[in-house]
Design a protein around this motif. Structure first.
Motif, short mmCIF file in Angstrom:
data_model
loop_
_atom_site.label_atom_id
_atom_site.label_comp_id
_atom_site.label_asym_id
_atom_site.label_seq_id
_atom_site.Cartn_x
_atom_site.Cartn_y
_atom_site.Cartn_z
N ALA A 1 3.39 4.28 -3.92
CA ALA A 1 3.24 5.74 -3.93
C ALA A 1 3.55 6.31 -5.32
O ALA A 1 2.88 7.24 -5.78
CB ALA A 1 4.15 6.37 -2.89
N ALA A 2 4.55 5.75 -5.99
CA ALA A 2 4.96 6.28 -7.30
C ALA A 2 3.95 5.94 -8.39
O ALA A 2 3.71 6.77 -9.27
CB ALA A 2 6.33 5.72 -7.67
N THR A 3 3.37 4.76 -8.35
CA THR A 3 2.47 4.34 -9.44
C THR A 3 1.00 4.65 -9.18
O THR A 3 0.23 4.85 -10.12
CB THR A 3 2.62 2.83 -9.70
N ARG A 4 0.61 4.71 -7.90
CA ARG A 4 -0.82 4.93 -7.61
C ARG A 4 -1.05 6.08 -6.63
O ARG A 4 -2.17 6.27 -6.16
CB ARG A 4 -1.46 3.64 -7.08
N GLY A 5 0.00 6.81 -6.30
CA GLY A 5 -0.16 8.00 -5.47
C GLY A 5 0.01 7.74 -3.99
O GLY A 5 -0.18 6.61 -3.51
N ILE A 6 0.34 8.80 -3.26
CA ILE A 6 0.53 8.71 -1.81
C ILE A 6 -0.76 8.26 -1.09
O ILE A 6 -0.69 7.51 -0.11
CB ILE A 6 1.04 10.05 -1.25
#
Length: 501
Positions: A391-396
């Motif tokens: 989630a932090a590196t490629r989004g929710i």
């Protein structure tokens, strides 16, 4: 007549004329090659300073291309079952949203190829799609069995190198701190944490294989492998390693009851336990490095020895903020900081493998990315919770796609296990379950991911249930009975004819 393209010869169109049997055999071998290539390529940076661990990503690329071709063939031939459509589409969405994340990332090169000592950029995610889809298209039980053997082989290769690191020479993890010489094993997985993950799946496969196999040679190989894996996994000094050992033992015990295997084969679990205890005894005896007591070194290994010293991907830890010797404190801190990063950019994230970038506070006159990272104390590049890290590196949206791939894979694997009632189906489900659980306390890597995604894809595969073969004695009796009945029929007809006359 066999199908051809543009009226060419039949041999030149082997793809169109490939049978399910041929494809499954080819796919299993391609997946084994993909799993082995990363550790084999890692040998180079392990033995020489002339190559960085970016070299390992070359192995992933070769294996990934092979499996992307196999995945395309599987889709062309419509070998992917209806149940696997949702997870395959979810994996595709993971790749597509990764492109959006790449465009919005801090560094396009890192987004595409990954950090140079990590290698898990968008290309790696694309290759994971290939591994998963290729495995999901397998149609034969024998191919799944071959794949399981390959997973055990990867574990043996890593463990063999680990023994050298434990007892002879250790390039990166001889010291887990300035004073503690622990000789931590990383095998060919680049980090003890990643080795623990690899060996968890290999150990589970070996123990279940021993419990369920009818081949004496295979059982001997698997019990020896299980003892080796258990011994080595303790020298990763990680929580995930200990949890993996317990999980694998529980899986083997469950296999005995679920598949009605002889209870005497639980001796493999005992062998694994004895090997693990032996490893701990050696540490307490002072035979390993300069330590005389056993404990986990998660924080020091993950943050200091791996990310800071080996990969130059993060800064040193800040002892004023965290207790590096308390794994709970370290992982809690990482998770909380990662949640903060998610809240700042929930849609596209930081870009693949760029978790450390928004944490950078100073650049000064530094130009090399490695120098910038190591100059910023307190930053880290990996969160050891794959779901938060995604989630932090490629989004929710990427996290949602990941969940939509994993949850159906588990459900399909469970249903397939109940339906087929085979050792292969049971193993595929267990390995997928183990991987999903480990993602809560660890993260993906190019050494581990090919094994996990191959296992998860296999759990989704619409494998045909093998026909039960009759025992030779029963078959012979049946044939003899049929011959006797055939001989008696003419005799009965003649008797009836005589009575009428």
């Amino acid at each position: 007549m066999a199908k051809t393209i543009f009226n060419t010869s039949e041999k030149s169109n082997f793809i169109l004329n490939m049978t399910e049997e041929q494809y499954s055999k080819l796919a299993s071998r391609g997946l084994i090659a993909a799993m082995l290539l990363v550790p084999l390529f890692t040998i180079i940076p392990e033995v020489t300073d002339k190559a960085s661990y970016a070299f390992s990503a070359g192995g992933l690329a070769v294996g990934g291309v092979i499996c992307m071709i196999l995945a395309l063939i599987g889709m062309m031939k419509k070998y992917i079952g209806k149940g696997a459509v949702i997870p395959v589409i979810a994996m595709g969405a993971l790749v597509l949203w990764g492109v959006i994340s790449l465009i919005n990332g801090y560094d396009l090169n890192i987004s595409m190829y990954g950090y140079h000592n990590r290698g898990e950029g968008l290309l790696a995610i694309l290759f994971y799609f290939g591994f998963f889809t290729t495995a999901a298209a397998v149609k034969r039980e024998t191919a799944v069995k071959t794949l399981i053997n390959g997973i055990v082989a990867v574990g043996i290769l890593n463990s063999a190198v680990s023994l050298i690191q434990i007892f002879i020479t250790n390039k990166h993890y001889q010291f887990v701190s300035v004073d503690d010489e622990a000789m931590a094993a990383s095998g060919l997985s680049m980090s003890p944490v990643f080795l623990a993950m690899v060996l968890t799946l290999a150990l589970a496969a070996a123990l279940i294989g021993f419990v369920t196999s009818e081949s004496k040679k295979r059982r001997i190989l698997f019990i020896c492998a299980a003892a080796l894996f258990s011994f080595v996994i303790m020298f990763t000094y990680t929580i995930v390693g200990i949890c993996g050992l317990v999980f694998s033992a529980a899986a083997a015990i469950a296999a005995v009851f679920a598949l009605k295997a002889p209870k005497s084969r639980l001796v493999s679990v005992l062998a694994a336990a004895v090997s693990a205890v032996l490893a701990v005894v050696l540490v307490y005896a002072g035979a390993i490095g300069n330590i005389t007591s056993y404990r986990t070194y998660d924080g020091r290994i993950a943050w200091w020895a791996d990310a800071y010293m080996r990969a130059s991907a993060s800064g040193n830890f800040n002892s004023d903020i965290i207790n590096i010797d308390d794994p709970v404190d370290v992982y809690t801190y990482m998770n909380e900081k990662t949640v903060d990063i998610i809240q700042k950019n929930p849609l596209t994230g930081t870009g693949p493998e760029q978790l450390a970038f928004p944490q950078v506070r100073k650049v000064n006159d530094l130009t090399e990315i490695e120098d910038i990272m190591t100059a910023n104390d307190g930053i880290f590049d990996k969160d050891y919770n794959e779901y938060l890290y995604t989630a932090a590196t490629r989004g929710i949206p990427s996290l949602i796609a990941l969940v939509l791939a994993l949850v159906p894979a588990l459900l399909i694997g469970y249903k397939s296990m109940r339906k087929r009632k085979s050792a292969e189906a049971f193993t595929a489900f267990v390995l997928t379950l183990g991987g999903v659980l480990m993602f809560f306390i660890s993260c993906s890597s190019i050494a581990y991911a090919p094994i996990f995604w191959a296992a998860a894809g296999t759990a989704c595969a619409a494998v045909e249930k093998p026909e039960k073969k009759e025992a030779p004695e029963k078959s012979a009796k049946k044939n003899a009975k049929a011959e006797k009945e055939a001989a008696e029929k003419p005799a009965k007809k003649n008797t009836k004819a005589e009575k009428k006359a």
